[in-house]
Design a protein around this motif. Structure first.
Motif, PDB file in Angstrom:
ATOM      1  N   THR A  65       1.180  -0.961   0.103  1.00  0.00           N
ATOM      2  CA  THR A  65      -0.018   0.098  -0.309  1.00  0.00           C
ATOM      3  C   THR A  65       0.937   1.395  -0.262  1.00  0.00           C
ATOM      4  OG1 THR A  65      -0.035   0.050   2.225  1.00  0.00           O
ATOM      5  CG2 THR A  65      -2.046  -1.306   0.839  1.00  0.00           C
ATOM      6  N   VAL A  66       1.928   1.528   0.659  1.00  0.00           N
ATOM      7  CA  VAL A  66       2.992   2.462   0.543  1.00  0.00           C
ATOM      8  C   VAL A  66       3.031   3.095  -0.860  1.00  0.00           C
ATOM      9  CG1 VAL A  66       4.752   3.617   1.854  1.00  0.00           C
ATOM     10  CG2 VAL A  66       3.565   1.958   3.134  1.00  0.00           C
ATOM     11  N   PRO A  67       3.940   1.852  -1.375  1.00  0.00           N
ATOM     12  CA  PRO A  67       4.401   2.362  -2.660  1.00  0.00           C
ATOM     13  C   PRO A  67       3.709   2.042  -3.743  1.00  0.00           C
ATOM     14  CG  PRO A  67       5.012  -0.025  -2.318  1.00  0.00           C
ATOM     15  CD  PRO A  67       4.602   0.710  -1.075  1.00  0.00           C
ATOM     16  N   THR A  68       2.018   2.001  -3.471  1.00  0.00           N
ATOM     17  CA  THR A  68       0.722   2.146  -4.238  1.00  0.00           C
ATOM     18  C   THR A  68       0.623   3.405  -4.210  1.00  0.00           C
ATOM     19  OG1 THR A  68       0.499  -0.697  -4.293  1.00  0.00           O
ATOM     20  CG2 THR A  68      -1.364   1.227  -4.849  1.00  0.00           C
ATOM     21  N   VAL A  69       0.088   3.937  -3.277  1.00  0.00           N
ATOM     22  CA  VAL A  69      -0.290   5.651  -2.570  1.00  0.00           C
ATOM     23  C   VAL A  69       0.538   6.259  -3.317  1.00  0.00           C
ATOM     24  CG1 VAL A  69       0.019   7.027  -1.043  1.00  0.00           C
ATOM     25  CG2 VAL A  69      -1.969   5.126  -0.926  1.00  0.00           C
ATOM     26  N   LEU A  70       1.545   6.269  -3.207  1.00  0.00           N
ATOM     27  CA  LEU A  70       3.155   6.630  -3.432  1.00  0.00           C
ATOM     28  C   LEU A  70       3.268   6.771  -5.276  1.00  0.00           C
ATOM     29  CD1 LEU A  70       5.346   8.758  -3.088  1.00  0.00           C
ATOM     30  CD2 LEU A  70       7.121   7.008  -2.621  1.00  0.00           C
ATOM     31  N   GLY A  71       3.055   5.498  -5.481  1.00  0.00           N
ATOM     32  CA  GLY A  71       2.921   5.741  -7.465  1.00  0.00           C
ATOM     33  C   GLY A  71       1.809   6.144  -7.584  1.00  0.00           C
ATOM     34  N   THR A  72       0.607   6.719  -7.047  1.00  0.00           N
ATOM     35  CA  THR A  72      -0.216   7.071  -7.834  1.00  0.00           C
ATOM     36  C   THR A  72       0.165   7.656  -7.473  1.00  0.00           C
ATOM     37  OG1 THR A  72      -1.934   4.853  -6.345  1.00  0.00           O
ATOM     38  CG2 THR A  72      -2.948   7.193  -7.393  1.00  0.00           C
ATOM     39  N   ILE A  73       0.315   8.973  -6.433  1.00  0.00           N
ATOM     40  CA  ILE A  73       0.660  10.299  -6.362  1.00  0.00           C
ATOM     41  C   ILE A  73       1.062  10.803  -7.818  1.00  0.00           C
ATOM     42  CG2 ILE A  73       1.685  11.949  -5.641  1.00  0.00           C
ATOM     43  CD1 ILE A  73       0.375  10.657  -3.050  1.00  0.00           C
ATOM     44  N   ILE A  74       2.584   9.593  -7.581  1.00  0.00           N
ATOM     45  CA  ILE A  74       3.673  10.171  -8.869  1.00  0.00           C
ATOM     46  C   ILE A  74       3.078  10.473 -10.431  1.00  0.00           C
ATOM     47  CG2 ILE A  74       5.752   9.832 -10.146  1.00  0.00           C
ATOM     48  CD1 ILE A  74       6.939   8.412  -7.497  1.00  0.00           C
ATOM     49  N   SER A  75       1.975   9.161 -10.555  1.00  0.00           N
ATOM     50  CA  SER A  75       1.312   9.012 -11.690  1.00  0.00           C
ATOM     51  C   SER A  75       0.436  10.140 -12.373  1.00  0.00           C
ATOM     52  CB  SER A  75       0.556   7.908 -11.696  1.00  0.00           C
ATOM     53  OG  SER A  75       0.879   6.428 -11.380  1.00  0.00           O
ATOM     54  N   LEU A  76      -0.076  10.929 -11.391  1.00  0.00           N
ATOM     55  CA  LEU A  76      -0.922  12.595 -11.487  1.00  0.00           C
ATOM     56  C   LEU A  76       0.071  13.156 -11.743  1.00  0.00           C
ATOM     57  CD1 LEU A  76      -3.320  12.114  -8.503  1.00  0.00           C
ATOM     58  CD2 LEU A  76      -3.845  11.689 -10.359  1.00  0.00           C
ATOM     59  N   LEU A  77       1.037  13.200 -10.899  1.00  0.00           N
ATOM     60  CA  LEU A  77       2.237  14.179 -11.348  1.00  0.00           C
ATOM     61  C   LEU A  77       2.960  14.818 -12.777  1.00  0.00           C
ATOM     62  CD1 LEU A  77       3.990  14.555  -7.480  1.00  0.00           C
ATOM     63  CD2 LEU A  77       2.386  16.461  -8.699  1.00  0.00           C
ATOM     64  N   LEU A  78       3.139  13.102 -13.036  1.00  0.00           N
ATOM     65  CA  LEU A  78       3.470  13.031 -14.425  1.00  0.00           C
ATOM     66  C   LEU A  78       2.834  12.637 -15.670  1.00  0.00           C
ATOM     67  CD1 LEU A  78       6.229   9.683 -14.136  1.00  0.00           C
ATOM     68  CD2 LEU A  78       6.930  11.887 -14.593  1.00  0.00           C
ATOM     69  N   ALA A  79       1.593  12.384 -15.371  1.00  0.00           N
ATOM     70  CA  ALA A  79       0.169  12.626 -16.310  1.00  0.00           C
ATOM     71  C   ALA A  79       0.342  14.192 -16.473  1.00  0.00           C
ATOM     72  CB  ALA A  79      -0.923  12.462 -15.674  1.00  0.00           C
ATOM     73  N   PHE A  80       0.122  15.649 -15.095  1.00  0.00           N
ATOM     74  CA  PHE A  80       0.144  16.828 -15.358  1.00  0.00           C
ATOM     75  C   PHE A  80       1.234  17.735 -16.321  1.00  0.00           C
ATOM     76  CE2 PHE A  80       1.231  21.192 -13.422  1.00  0.00           C
ATOM     77  CZ  PHE A  80      -0.046  21.342 -13.767  1.00  0.00           C
TER      78      PHE A  80
END
Length: 303
Positions: free
Chosen positions: A47-62
Motif C-alpha cells: 500500500t505504501v509504494p502503491t499510494v506513492l506511485g499513484t501520486i507520482i502518476s498524477l504528477l507525471l500526467a500533469f
C-alpha cells in the motif's frame, strides 16, 4: 520529426537504458540480500509504494500534459507561419503593380518572396541557436546580407527589410494605402508568430517542479522492491523493471516535448516546414528550382 511508424524499440529504450541498468542492479541486490540473509522484518506493505506511485502518476500526467501543450503550441505557430507566408506571397504577386515598368515590378516581387523564404529559415535556425547566414545567403542580395550584420536576430532584420519595401511600394504608387495596410497586417502576424516562438524558447520549464518529481520517482523506486519481493519472489526483478520503465519513459517523454526547438527528433520540424514553404512560394513565382526533399532516416525526418 518522428514518424508514426517504424520507431525502433532501440530508440525508445535507449533513452532510459542507464536508469533500467540501475534498477536491475538494485533489484538483484535486494533479492540476493533477502535470500541469503532472510531479512523479512524490513518488508514494506504494498500500500505504501502503491499510494506513492499513484501520486507520482498524477504528477507525471500533469507534467506530460503541460509539456505537450508547449509542443502543440509551437506546431500551431508554425502552421500560422505557413499560412501567413503564402498570404504574403499572394499579396505581393497580385496587389503590387506598375503597368509602366513590369520588369522592375517583377524583380521587386521576387525579391520580397525570396526574402520571405529566407525569413523562415532564419527563424528556424535562430530558434536552434544556429547561424542562419549560410542558409539564407542565396535568397537575399549581398547588400541585404550586409545590412543583416547589425542584427543579432537575422529574422528581425529581414522583417525590417520587408517593411522598408512595402513603404517604398506605397511611395512609388505601386499599391494604394488600403492594400499597404493589408500587407502590413500580414507582416504583423508574422512578427507575432516570431515572438510566440521566442517566448516558448526563452521560457524555461520550472526546474524545481521537474526536480521534485524526479526525486519522488527515485524514492518510489527505492521502496518498490521491498513490497514486490515477497509477492513475486525471483520474478521481482523483471516486474520491477517493467513498472519503473513505464514511469521513466513517461518522464523522458515530458522532458523531450517541453523544449520543441532543440533540434531533436521530437522537435517541431521547422526546417522541413521551411522547405515546404519554399516549395510553395517558388511555385507561385513559377520558379523551376525546387528545394531538395528532406531525407528520411528510417523512423524520422532529418531536421
Amino acid at each position: 520529426m518522428l514518424l508514426k511508424k517504424n520507431i525502433p524499440i532501440k530508440y525508445i529504450f535507449g533513452k532510459i537504458k542507464y536508469e533500467i541498468l540501475f534498477v536491475a542492479i538494485y533489484g538483484f541486490a535486494i533479492e540476493i540480500i533477502y535470500k541469503n540473509f532472510n531479512i523479512t522484518e524490513i518488508s514494506i506493505p504494498m500500500t505504501v509504494p502503491t499510494v506513492l506511485g499513484t501520486i507520482i502518476s498524477l504528477l507525471l500526467a500533469f507534467r506530460s500534459n503541460q509539456a505537450y501543450d508547449r509542443w502543440w503550441e509551437a506546431r500551431q505557430i508554425w502552421g500560422a507561419v505557413v499560412n501567413d507566408s503564402r498570404t504574403l506571397a499572394r499579396q505581393v504577386m497580385f496587389l503590387i503593380d506598375d503597368p509602366y515598368d513590369p520588369d522592375q515590378i517583377d524583380g521587386f516581387k521576387n525579391r520580397i518572396i525570396k526574402r520571405q523564404i529566407a525569413w523562415c529559415y532564419a527563424l528556424a535556425h535562430g530558434l536552434r541557436k544556429e547561424d542562419p547566414m549560410p542558409a539564407i545567403e542565396k535568397y537575399v542580395s549581398a547588400e541585404e546580407c550586409d545590412s543583416l550584420q547589425d542584427y543579432d536576430n537575422k529574422h528581425v532584420g529581414l522583417i525590417q527589410l520587408h517593411a522598408r519595401d512595402y513603404n517604398n511600394a506605397l511611395k512609388q504608387g505601386w499599391v494604394n494605402p488600403y492594400q499597404q495596410i493589408e500587407m502590413d497586417a500580414t507582416l504583423t502576424r508574422l512578427v507575432d508568430s516570431m515572438g510566440k516562438c521566442e517566448r516558448i524558447k526563452n521560457t524555461v520549464f520550472p526546474s524545481t517542479y521537474s526536480l521534485y518529481i524526479h526525486l519522488a520517482l527515485h524514492f518510489f523506486i527505492l521502496l518498490l522492491p521491498f513490497g514486490l519481493v515477497e509477492l513475486f519472489g525471483f520474478l521481482m526483478v523483471p516486474v520491477l523493471i517493467v513498472i519503473t520503465g513505464c514511469f521513466f519513459l513517461i518522464e523522458k517523454m515530458a522532458i523531450h516535448l517541453q523544449d520543441p526547438f532543440e533540434n531533436k527528433p521530437t522537435d517541431t520540424p521547422m526546417l522541413t516546414i521551411s522547405r515546404n514553404i519554399e516549395r510553395d512560394l517558388k511555385q507561385m513565382m513559377r520558379d523551376k528550382q525546387m528545394p531538395v526533399m528532406v531525407p528520411q532516416v528510417n523512423y524520422f525526418y532529418v531536421l
